[in-house]
Every structure is written in C-alpha cells, then in structure tokens.
Motif scaffolding. Sequence first.
Motif, short mmCIF file in Angstrom:
data_model
loop_
_atom_site.label_atom_id
_atom_site.label_comp_id
_atom_site.label_asym_id
_atom_site.label_seq_id
_atom_site.Cartn_x
_atom_site.Cartn_y
_atom_site.Cartn_z
N LEU A 102 0.82 -1.11 0.09
CA LEU A 102 0.12 -0.05 -0.10
C LEU A 102 0.82 1.31 0.10
O LEU A 102 0.62 2.30 -0.47
N GLN A 103 2.11 1.26 0.56
CA GLN A 103 3.13 2.18 0.53
C GLN A 103 3.45 2.53 -0.78
O GLN A 103 3.55 3.64 -1.39
N LEU A 104 3.77 1.51 -1.47
CA LEU A 104 4.30 1.50 -2.71
C LEU A 104 3.25 2.02 -3.83
O LEU A 104 3.73 2.87 -4.47
N GLU A 105 2.02 1.46 -3.68
CA GLU A 105 0.96 2.13 -4.59
C GLU A 105 0.77 3.61 -4.26
O GLU A 105 0.68 4.38 -5.49
N ARG A 107 2.96 6.09 -3.41
CA ARG A 107 4.14 6.53 -3.92
C ARG A 107 4.07 6.35 -5.65
O ARG A 107 4.38 7.39 -6.18
N HIS A 108 3.80 5.49 -6.03
CA HIS A 108 3.72 5.16 -7.43
C HIS A 108 2.54 6.28 -8.01
O HIS A 108 2.83 6.84 -9.20
N LEU A 109 1.33 6.03 -7.37
CA LEU A 109 0.05 7.15 -8.12
C LEU A 109 0.78 8.58 -7.73
O LEU A 109 0.47 9.39 -8.59
N GLY A 110 1.12 8.69 -6.76
CA GLY A 110 1.63 10.20 -6.52
C GLY A 110 2.69 10.80 -7.39
O GLY A 110 2.77 11.72 -7.89
N ALA A 111 4.00 9.74 -7.65
CA ALA A 111 4.74 10.29 -8.44
C ALA A 111 4.30 10.50 -9.95
O ALA A 111 4.69 11.18 -10.50
N ALA A 132 10.08 10.05 -1.62
CA ALA A 132 9.72 9.01 -0.94
C ALA A 132 8.31 8.79 -0.13
O ALA A 132 7.83 7.93 -0.08
N ASP A 133 7.91 10.14 0.12
CA ASP A 133 6.66 10.32 0.83
C ASP A 133 5.53 11.05 0.07
O ASP A 133 4.76 11.43 0.53
N VAL A 134 5.95 11.02 -1.35
CA VAL A 134 4.74 11.64 -2.09
C VAL A 134 3.58 10.76 -1.98
O VAL A 134 3.75 9.24 -1.76
#
Length: 231
Positions: A102-105, A107-111, A132-134
Amino acid sequence: MTDGVGAPALLRLLHLCSPTLPIGAFAYSQGLEGAVTVGWVRDEEDARAWITGQVSAQLATLDLPLLRRFYDAWGAGPGDADACALDTWSAFLAASRPTAELQLEDRHLGAALARVLGGLDLSEAASWSGRADVSHAALFALAARRWDVPLAAAAHGFAFAWAEAQTSAAVRLVPLGQSAGQRILVAAAGAIPAAVARALTLPDEELGAAAPRLAIASARHETQYSRLFRS
C-alpha cells in the motif's frame, strides 16, 4: 453550477478524476485481490460491503482528512505553500499505510500524478515525483487547489475515483457482471457524502484508519504466487 463549482473548475475536476488519467490506478486492487483469493469477497454483496466499508473506515478517517490538510497547506499560490505542513502530513500518511504494498501504490500514483501535473504547467509538482513520501492525495490536492476546485467538491471527486477503481477491480476479480458493478458503485457513491462530511471536520487526534482485513489481505497479496494486480 451548484455548490459553487463553476464550469471550468468542474471540468478540471472531471479531468483529475478520469480513469484515463495516466497514473496507473487500474493496476492496483488495494488488497481486494488478496481478499478474493482467501474467500472473504465471493460475490456482489461481499464486494459491496468491502468497498463501502473502506469508505467509512479508511477514506473518511484518513485519506480524505489528509486531502483537506494538503489542500490547506498548498495555500493560494506557490509562495503561500506551507512546506512544513506538507512534509508533516506526507510523513503521517506514508506511516499510516499498513503494508509495503500500500505504501508502494501511494508512491507510484503520487509520483505519476506529479509527472502529469508537471506536464500541465503545475511546476510545483515536478519536485515531488522523486520523493519517498509522495502520495496521490497530496498531488490531487495540489491540482484541485491550483485549478480552483472547492475543497468539498475535490473530496467527493477523490472518493468517487477511488470507489470507481475498486469497483472495476471487483468486476474483474470476483468476477461480476457490469450491472452488478454499477450497483456497487451506486452504493459506494451513497456512502461518500457522509464520509466527506465527517472527514472535513475530523480533528487531528482522530486521524487514522482501522481496517485489519485490508492490511492482512494486502500483506498476503505481496507474496501471492499468481495475481492480476501489482504488489
């Protein structure tokens, strides 16, 4: 337009919520695939309960209240942004995600959204793509703020876009027919106004989410052998 949303802002919001926005939301199930695999979600009724339950237990108490705080922190323009608040709430949201998946998701969507917005002349977004916190909520709030979308409208749009993505995942995973998917989406939409109303008034000390099955399903999905969605 109703509720103070003018046509230009409404169209911008529809753009921001569109499933054609190239950020890759379709690639994630947020634990739903894991829940289907272990038999927690088996039919339309289960899928409706899973999705509407998260609207109340996750969106209303974490994502949407943080969206409001990001919206406020971005200020009226680049010179008015509160960098300390943006950093604080970004760290809080990242720490609130219960699994690496869920953290990776987020970050991916935010980036991905940061890159899209940078290409649409929102220069503030560019530096966020590598953070990293996007998060999706932070960049969604930036776009809403700069495009003059009122906060309440932005929150409703954010929640509906989430519900639409989850419903699409349920249709593919359970699997369900298109009519069943539409009934689930209507039910989720019906839960959103109350969730937004609660979220926009939630004090800092009540921020957080309690969704144990979501965390377990997502953690199991991280090592699931065969899957349709990313982990």
